[in-house]
Design a protein around this motif. Structure first.
Motif, PDB file in Angstrom:
ATOM      1  N   GLY A 101       0.820  -1.211   0.000  1.00  0.00           N
ATOM      2  CA  GLY A 101       0.000   0.000   0.000  1.00  0.00           C
ATOM      3  C   GLY A 101       0.852   1.258   0.000  1.00  0.00           C
ATOM      4  O   GLY A 101       0.575   2.216  -0.719  1.00  0.00           O
ATOM      5  N   HIS A 102       1.917   1.270   0.820  1.00  0.00           N
ATOM      6  CA  HIS A 102       2.853   2.400   0.824  1.00  0.00           C
ATOM      7  C   HIS A 102       3.467   2.575  -0.562  1.00  0.00           C
ATOM      8  O   HIS A 102       3.547   3.682  -1.091  1.00  0.00           O
ATOM      9  N   LEU A 103       3.917   1.464  -1.138  1.00  0.00           N
ATOM     10  CA  LEU A 103       4.577   1.524  -2.443  1.00  0.00           C
ATOM     11  C   LEU A 103       3.617   1.976  -3.540  1.00  0.00           C
ATOM     12  O   LEU A 103       4.017   2.688  -4.463  1.00  0.00           O
ATOM     13  N   ASP A 104       2.361   1.599  -3.431  1.00  0.00           N
ATOM     14  CA  ASP A 104       1.361   2.038  -4.400  1.00  0.00           C
ATOM     15  C   ASP A 104       1.184   3.553  -4.345  1.00  0.00           C
ATOM     16  O   ASP A 104       1.178   4.226  -5.383  1.00  0.00           O
ATOM     17  N   ILE A 105       1.077   4.095  -3.147  1.00  0.00           N
ATOM     18  CA  ILE A 105       0.913   5.544  -2.990  1.00  0.00           C
ATOM     19  C   ILE A 105       2.145   6.282  -3.509  1.00  0.00           C
ATOM     20  O   ILE A 105       2.034   7.289  -4.207  1.00  0.00           O
ATOM     21  N   ILE A 106       3.329   5.787  -3.181  1.00  0.00           N
ATOM     22  CA  ILE A 106       4.567   6.420  -3.652  1.00  0.00           C
ATOM     23  C   ILE A 106       4.652   6.355  -5.177  1.00  0.00           C
ATOM     24  O   ILE A 106       5.007   7.332  -5.839  1.00  0.00           O
ATOM     25  N   GLY A 107       4.318   5.203  -5.759  1.00  0.00           N
ATOM     26  CA  GLY A 107       4.358   5.054  -7.217  1.00  0.00           C
ATOM     27  C   GLY A 107       3.384   5.992  -7.910  1.00  0.00           C
ATOM     28  O   GLY A 107       3.715   6.600  -8.937  1.00  0.00           O
ATOM     29  N   ARG A 108       2.190   6.130  -7.361  1.00  0.00           N
ATOM     30  CA  ARG A 108       1.210   7.060  -7.945  1.00  0.00           C
ATOM     31  C   ARG A 108       1.706   8.497  -7.840  1.00  0.00           C
ATOM     32  O   ARG A 108       1.573   9.286  -8.770  1.00  0.00           O
ATOM     33  N   GLY A 109       2.285   8.830  -6.687  1.00  0.00           N
ATOM     34  CA  GLY A 109       2.825  10.177  -6.509  1.00  0.00           C
ATOM     35  C   GLY A 109       3.963  10.476  -7.459  1.00  0.00           C
ATOM     36  O   GLY A 109       4.108  11.591  -7.957  1.00  0.00           O
ATOM     37  N   ALA A 110       4.788   9.464  -7.733  1.00  0.00           N
ATOM     38  CA  ALA A 110       5.938   9.642  -8.630  1.00  0.00           C
ATOM     39  C   ALA A 110       5.501   9.970 -10.055  1.00  0.00           C
ATOM     40  O   ALA A 110       6.242  10.614 -10.803  1.00  0.00           O
ATOM     41  N   ARG A 111       4.292   9.548 -10.433  1.00  0.00           N
ATOM     42  CA  ARG A 111       3.783   9.863 -11.771  1.00  0.00           C
ATOM     43  C   ARG A 111       3.202  11.277 -11.846  1.00  0.00           C
ATOM     44  O   ARG A 111       3.025  11.814 -12.927  1.00  0.00           O
ATOM     45  N   ILE A 112       2.924  11.865 -10.687  1.00  0.00           N
ATOM     46  CA  ILE A 112       2.283  13.186 -10.638  1.00  0.00           C
ATOM     47  C   ILE A 112       3.265  14.297 -10.289  1.00  0.00           C
ATOM     48  O   ILE A 112       3.214  15.383 -10.867  1.00  0.00           O
ATOM     49  N   PHE A 113       4.179  14.027  -9.349  1.00  0.00           N
ATOM     50  CA  PHE A 113       5.059  15.053  -8.812  1.00  0.00           C
ATOM     51  C   PHE A 113       6.486  14.914  -9.342  1.00  0.00           C
ATOM     52  O   PHE A 113       6.915  13.830  -9.719  1.00  0.00           O
ATOM     53  N   ASP A 114       7.213  16.028  -9.319  1.00  0.00           N
ATOM     54  CA  ASP A 114       8.615  16.029  -9.723  1.00  0.00           C
ATOM     55  C   ASP A 114       9.475  15.277  -8.710  1.00  0.00           C
ATOM     56  O   ASP A 114      10.511  14.712  -9.058  1.00  0.00           O
ATOM     57  N   GLU A 115       9.066  15.313  -7.447  1.00  0.00           N
ATOM     58  CA  GLU A 115       9.823  14.653  -6.383  1.00  0.00           C
ATOM     59  C   GLU A 115       8.845  14.156  -5.327  1.00  0.00           C
ATOM     60  O   GLU A 115       7.912  14.864  -4.953  1.00  0.00           O
ATOM     61  N   VAL A 116       9.061  12.934  -4.857  1.00  0.00           N
ATOM     62  CA  VAL A 116       8.279  12.367  -3.766  1.00  0.00           C
ATOM     63  C   VAL A 116       9.233  12.129  -2.603  1.00  0.00           C
ATOM     64  O   VAL A 116      10.186  11.370  -2.725  1.00  0.00           O
ATOM     65  N   VAL A 117       8.991  12.804  -1.485  1.00  0.00           N
ATOM     66  CA  VAL A 117       9.835  12.668  -0.300  1.00  0.00           C
ATOM     67  C   VAL A 117       9.067  11.854   0.733  1.00  0.00           C
ATOM     68  O   VAL A 117       7.992  12.258   1.172  1.00  0.00           O
ATOM     69  N   ALA A 118       9.602  10.705   1.100  1.00  0.00           N
ATOM     70  CA  ALA A 118       9.018   9.899   2.166  1.00  0.00           C
ATOM     71  C   ALA A 118       9.862  10.111   3.412  1.00  0.00           C
ATOM     72  O   ALA A 118      11.046   9.812   3.425  1.00  0.00           O
ATOM     73  N   SER A 119       9.258  10.673   4.420  1.00  0.00           N
ATOM     74  CA  SER A 119       9.960  10.926   5.669  1.00  0.00           C
ATOM     75  C   SER A 119       9.616   9.815   6.650  1.00  0.00           C
ATOM     76  O   SER A 119       8.475   9.686   7.082  1.00  0.00           O
ATOM     77  N   VAL A 120      10.607   9.009   6.970  1.00  0.00           N
ATOM     78  CA  VAL A 120      10.423   7.893   7.899  1.00  0.00           C
ATOM     79  C   VAL A 120      10.542   8.454   9.308  1.00  0.00           C
ATOM     80  O   VAL A 120      11.589   8.962   9.692  1.00  0.00           O
ATOM     81  N   VAL A 121       9.453   8.387  10.044  1.00  0.00           N
ATOM     82  CA  VAL A 121       9.412   9.052  11.345  1.00  0.00           C
ATOM     83  C   VAL A 121       9.096   8.088  12.481  1.00  0.00           C
ATOM     84  O   VAL A 121       8.627   6.977  12.274  1.00  0.00           O
ATOM     85  N   ARG A 122       9.353   8.555  13.666  1.00  0.00           N
ATOM     86  CA  ARG A 122       9.059   7.820  14.893  1.00  0.00           C
ATOM     87  C   ARG A 122       7.633   8.151  15.313  1.00  0.00           C
ATOM     88  O   ARG A 122       7.236   9.302  15.355  1.00  0.00           O
ATOM     89  N   ASN A 123       6.865   7.131  15.605  1.00  0.00           N
ATOM     90  CA  ASN A 123       5.524   7.319  16.141  1.00  0.00           C
ATOM     91  C   ASN A 123       5.580   6.931  17.617  1.00  0.00           C
ATOM     92  O   ASN A 123       5.725   5.750  17.943  1.00  0.00           O
ATOM     93  N   PRO A 124       5.463   7.891  18.525  1.00  0.00           N
ATOM     94  CA  PRO A 124       5.600   7.577  19.949  1.00  0.00           C
ATOM     95  C   PRO A 124       4.487   6.678  20.489  1.00  0.00           C
ATOM     96  O   PRO A 124       4.613   6.140  21.580  1.00  0.00           O
ATOM     97  N   GLN A 125       3.435   6.462  19.705  1.00  0.00           N
ATOM     98  CA  GLN A 125       2.331   5.617  20.147  1.00  0.00           C
ATOM     99  C   GLN A 125       2.501   4.159  19.705  1.00  0.00           C
ATOM    100  O   GLN A 125       1.659   3.331  20.009  1.00  0.00           O
ATOM    101  N   LYS A 126       3.575   3.858  18.983  1.00  0.00           N
ATOM    102  CA  LYS A 126       3.828   2.496  18.502  1.00  0.00           C
ATOM    103  C   LYS A 126       5.204   2.023  18.946  1.00  0.00           C
ATOM    104  O   LYS A 126       6.128   2.813  19.083  1.00  0.00           O
ATOM    105  N   GLU A 127       5.333   0.716  19.136  1.00  0.00           N
ATOM    106  CA  GLU A 127       6.632   0.101  19.394  1.00  0.00           C
ATOM    107  C   GLU A 127       7.127  -0.458  18.062  1.00  0.00           C
ATOM    108  O   GLU A 127       6.540  -1.395  17.525  1.00  0.00           O
ATOM    109  N   PRO A 128       8.192   0.114  17.483  1.00  0.00           N
ATOM    110  CA  PRO A 128       8.611  -0.287  16.136  1.00  0.00           C
ATOM    111  C   PRO A 128       9.246  -1.675  16.089  1.00  0.00           C
ATOM    112  O   PRO A 128       9.856  -2.131  17.049  1.00  0.00           O
ATOM    113  N   LEU A 129       9.078  -2.317  14.938  1.00  0.00           N
ATOM    114  CA  LEU A 129       9.752  -3.592  14.674  1.00  0.00           C
ATOM    115  C   LEU A 129      11.178  -3.349  14.208  1.00  0.00           C
ATOM    116  O   LEU A 129      12.073  -4.143  14.471  1.00  0.00           O
ATOM    117  N   PHE A 130      11.390  -2.249  13.461  1.00  0.00           N
ATOM    118  CA  PHE A 130      12.689  -1.933  12.873  1.00  0.00           C
ATOM    119  C   PHE A 130      13.112  -0.521  13.293  1.00  0.00           C
ATOM    120  O   PHE A 130      12.279   0.331  13.567  1.00  0.00           O
TER     121      PHE A 130
END
Length: 83
Positions: free
Chosen positions: A16-45
């Motif tokens: 789903g993430h990759l689908d959104i990024i791929g669609r954005g890449a066809r529309i925008f000159d640049e797609v920036v994905a900011s990988v962030v910390r969510n303090p409400q979740k315990e991350p796997l990675f």
């Protein structure tokens, strides 16, 4: 230059993430994905691992930029948004 910002935890990266990024890449000159910390979740990675996985999955998209960030969602989004 039209830039799209896609902040998220990406823990893990999904089709789903990759689908959104791929669609954005066809529309925008640049797609920036900011990988962030969510303090409400315990991350796997770690943020660095998630950024590497995302960059690897999107390597074939020339307009994609991965940006690991230790900031929380809201401050990261505000930092990238135009003023």
């Amino acid at each position: 230059m039209a830039r799209a910002l896609y902040p998220g935890s990406f823990d893990p990266v999904t089709n789903g993430h990759l689908d959104i990024i791929g669609r954005g890449a066809r529309i925008f000159d640049e797609v920036v994905a900011s990988v962030v910390r969510n303090p409400q979740k315990e991350p796997l990675f770690s943020i660095e691992e998630r950024a590497e996985m995302l960059a690897s999955a999107c390597a074939d998209l020339p307009t994609f930029v991965s940006s690991p960030s230790r900031a929380c969602w809201w401050s990261t989004r505000a930092a990238w948004a135009p003023r």
